[in-house]
Design a protein around this motif. Structure first.
Motif, PDB file in Angstrom:
ATOM      1  N   VAL A 127       7.614  -5.005   7.648  1.00  0.00           N
ATOM      2  CA  VAL A 127       7.795  -3.559   7.515  1.00  0.00           C
ATOM      3  C   VAL A 127       6.497  -2.883   7.946  1.00  0.00           C
ATOM      4  O   VAL A 127       5.432  -3.170   7.407  1.00  0.00           O
ATOM      5  N   ASP A 128       6.580  -1.992   8.927  1.00  0.00           N
ATOM      6  CA  ASP A 128       5.392  -1.243   9.368  1.00  0.00           C
ATOM      7  C   ASP A 128       5.053  -0.157   8.360  1.00  0.00           C
ATOM      8  O   ASP A 128       5.949   0.386   7.720  1.00  0.00           O
ATOM      9  N   PRO A 129       3.793   0.227   8.183  1.00  0.00           N
ATOM     10  CA  PRO A 129       2.627  -0.333   8.870  1.00  0.00           C
ATOM     11  C   PRO A 129       2.290  -1.720   8.348  1.00  0.00           C
ATOM     12  O   PRO A 129       2.617  -2.069   7.214  1.00  0.00           O
ATOM     13  N   GLU A 130       1.609  -2.504   9.191  1.00  0.00           N
ATOM     14  CA  GLU A 130       1.359  -3.897   8.836  1.00  0.00           C
ATOM     15  C   GLU A 130       0.441  -4.034   7.626  1.00  0.00           C
ATOM     16  O   GLU A 130       0.803  -4.672   6.648  1.00  0.00           O
ATOM     17  N   GLU A 131      -0.753  -3.469   7.679  1.00  0.00           N
ATOM     18  CA  GLU A 131      -1.703  -3.613   6.576  1.00  0.00           C
ATOM     19  C   GLU A 131      -1.520  -2.483   5.568  1.00  0.00           C
ATOM     20  O   GLU A 131      -1.596  -1.309   5.918  1.00  0.00           O
ATOM     21  N   ARG A 132      -1.257  -2.839   4.295  1.00  0.00           N
ATOM     22  CA  ARG A 132      -1.031  -1.850   3.247  1.00  0.00           C
ATOM     23  C   ARG A 132      -2.032  -2.085   2.124  1.00  0.00           C
ATOM     24  O   ARG A 132      -2.417  -3.217   1.873  1.00  0.00           O
ATOM     25  N   ALA A 133      -2.413  -1.018   1.421  1.00  0.00           N
ATOM     26  CA  ALA A 133      -3.377  -1.148   0.329  1.00  0.00           C
ATOM     27  C   ALA A 133      -2.834  -0.499  -0.935  1.00  0.00           C
ATOM     28  O   ALA A 133      -2.273   0.599  -0.888  1.00  0.00           O
ATOM     29  N   ALA A 134      -2.991  -1.189  -2.047  1.00  0.00           N
ATOM     30  CA  ALA A 134      -2.629  -0.634  -3.354  1.00  0.00           C
ATOM     31  C   ALA A 134      -3.747   0.297  -3.812  1.00  0.00           C
ATOM     32  O   ALA A 134      -4.814   0.356  -3.200  1.00  0.00           O
ATOM     33  N   ASN A 135      -3.491   1.021  -4.922  1.00  0.00           N
ATOM     34  CA  ASN A 135      -4.563   1.860  -5.445  1.00  0.00           C
ATOM     35  C   ASN A 135      -5.563   0.995  -6.223  1.00  0.00           C
ATOM     36  O   ASN A 135      -5.402  -0.222  -6.311  1.00  0.00           O
ATOM     37  N   SER A 136      -6.583   1.609  -6.797  1.00  0.00           N
ATOM     38  CA  SER A 136      -7.658   0.839  -7.437  1.00  0.00           C
ATOM     39  C   SER A 136      -7.184   0.008  -8.626  1.00  0.00           C
ATOM     40  O   SER A 136      -7.819  -0.978  -8.989  1.00  0.00           O
ATOM     41  N   SER A 137      -6.055   0.389  -9.233  1.00  0.00           N
ATOM     42  CA  SER A 137      -5.528  -0.397 -10.365  1.00  0.00           C
ATOM     43  C   SER A 137      -4.515  -1.447  -9.920  1.00  0.00           C
ATOM     44  O   SER A 137      -3.946  -2.154 -10.747  1.00  0.00           O
ATOM     45  N   GLY A 138      -4.289  -1.544  -8.599  1.00  0.00           N
ATOM     46  CA  GLY A 138      -3.372  -2.553  -8.071  1.00  0.00           C
ATOM     47  C   GLY A 138      -1.934  -2.108  -7.972  1.00  0.00           C
ATOM     48  O   GLY A 138      -1.049  -2.906  -7.659  1.00  0.00           O
ATOM     49  N   TYR A 139      -1.663  -0.819  -8.201  1.00  0.00           N
ATOM     50  CA  TYR A 139      -0.289  -0.296  -8.148  1.00  0.00           C
ATOM     51  C   TYR A 139       0.081   0.121  -6.726  1.00  0.00           C
ATOM     52  O   TYR A 139      -0.725   0.715  -6.014  1.00  0.00           O
ATOM     53  N   TYR A 140       1.330  -0.195  -6.326  1.00  0.00           N
ATOM     54  CA  TYR A 140       1.820   0.241  -5.011  1.00  0.00           C
ATOM     55  C   TYR A 140       3.297   0.599  -5.130  1.00  0.00           C
ATOM     56  O   TYR A 140       4.098  -0.187  -5.629  1.00  0.00           O
ATOM     57  N   SER A 141       3.675   1.786  -4.653  1.00  0.00           N
ATOM     58  CA  SER A 141       5.074   2.218  -4.684  1.00  0.00           C
ATOM     59  C   SER A 141       5.853   1.597  -3.532  1.00  0.00           C
ATOM     60  O   SER A 141       5.387   1.581  -2.385  1.00  0.00           O
ATOM     61  N   LEU A 142       7.039   1.091  -3.856  1.00  0.00           N
ATOM     62  CA  LEU A 142       7.934   0.513  -2.852  1.00  0.00           C
ATOM     63  C   LEU A 142       9.169   1.387  -2.666  1.00  0.00           C
ATOM     64  O   LEU A 142      10.178   0.943  -2.102  1.00  0.00           O
ATOM     65  N   ALA A 143       9.113   2.624  -3.146  1.00  0.00           N
ATOM     66  CA  ALA A 143      10.265   3.528  -3.119  1.00  0.00           C
ATOM     67  C   ALA A 143      10.828   3.668  -1.712  1.00  0.00           C
ATOM     68  O   ALA A 143      10.077   3.775  -0.739  1.00  0.00           O
ATOM     69  N   GLY A 144      12.154   3.641  -1.615  1.00  0.00           N
ATOM     70  CA  GLY A 144      12.826   3.797  -0.331  1.00  0.00           C
ATOM     71  C   GLY A 144      13.147   2.479   0.343  1.00  0.00           C
ATOM     72  O   GLY A 144      13.828   2.460   1.372  1.00  0.00           O
ATOM     73  N   LEU A 145      12.662   1.360  -0.218  1.00  0.00           N
ATOM     74  CA  LEU A 145      12.929   0.052   0.367  1.00  0.00           C
ATOM     75  C   LEU A 145      14.026  -0.655  -0.422  1.00  0.00           C
ATOM     76  O   LEU A 145      14.066  -0.588  -1.644  1.00  0.00           O
ATOM     77  N   MET A 146      14.914  -1.347   0.298  1.00  0.00           N
ATOM     78  CA  MET A 146      16.050  -1.997  -0.324  1.00  0.00           C
ATOM     79  C   MET A 146      16.330  -3.313   0.392  1.00  0.00           C
ATOM     80  O   MET A 146      16.142  -3.424   1.598  1.00  0.00           O
ATOM     81  N   GLY A 147      16.760  -4.348  -0.346  1.00  0.00           N
ATOM     82  CA  GLY A 147      17.089  -5.625   0.269  1.00  0.00           C
ATOM     83  C   GLY A 147      17.336  -6.684  -0.780  1.00  0.00           C
ATOM     84  O   GLY A 147      17.384  -6.400  -1.979  1.00  0.00           O
TER      85      GLY A 147
END
Length: 201
Positions: A127-147
């Motif tokens: 899934v683009d973009p290739e390189e993704r970064a979480a916030n400083s506490s390690g949280y990352y939203s995946l909203a809008g993705l399904m599978g």
């Protein structure tokens, strides 16, 4: 008939099922790296993938060992491996496969550093973009993705620079409602209405 129309409208506008949160640091193993929360089951597998020049190539999806400790899930790919998902020696890949299609909510990484990033695959596709970064506490939203599966990859960066290193602490998902179930119920209600009309007539 007005009641049936109202029920039909409610069924067509299906309400998403409640979210299931998998806390891998505290959840007991249920065997074969499989866990069930609120009726949703996931299985963790470990593998490797190619980053440069073809980041969308998964070399193997179940050829390494899944590790788990109080910080969460990781990957062991060689004898002196720390067990984290990292880009040391090989580009580690951790895949979570679910028993049905789910909406992905968010993921929390443990051991996340300011220089870390991850590659994200849904159902085996980058899934683009290739390189993704979480916030400083390690949280990352995946909203809008399904599978049915989601994979997190760690690599050594371009030209073998410093490598990524983290674990998967938790993930939130929500089952995708099946419209067919609502249509079957609607058909049953229609049949009951027809029988009621016959009984009156």
């Amino acid at each position: 008939m007005k009641t049936l129309s109202t029920i039909a409208a409610l069924l067509i506008c299906t309400v998403p099922a409640g979210a299931a949160t998998f806390n891998f640091g505290s959840a007991p193993n249920a065997g074969s790296n499989t866990w069930t929360v609120d009726g949703v089951t996931t299985k963790a597998t470990a593998g490797t993938y190619r980053d440069f020049p073809n980041p969308d190539t998964i070399i193997c999806s179940d050829c390494e060992t899944v590790t788990r400790n109080s910080s969460g899930l990781g990957v062991s790919s060689h004898l002196f491996d720390t067990g984290d998902i990292d880009g040391s020696v090989k580009n580690d890949l951790l895949t979570l496969t679910f028993n049905s299609v789910v909406n992905f909510g968010s993921v929390v990484f443990s051991g996340w550093g300011s220089g870390d990033s991850f590659d994200l695959f849904i159902d085996g596709l980058l899934v683009d973009p290739e390189e993704r970064a979480a916030n400083s506490s390690g949280y990352y939203s995946l909203a809008g993705l399904m599978g049915t599966s989601i994979s997190f990859g760690a690599d050594a960066g371009l030209l073998g620079g410093s490598f990524d290193r983290y674990r998967i602490s938790s993930i939130d998902v929500a089952p995708v409602p099946l419209p067919a179930a609502g249509l079957m119920l609607l058909g049953g209600l229609g049949g009951l209405a027809a029988m009621r009309r016959r009984a009156k007539g």
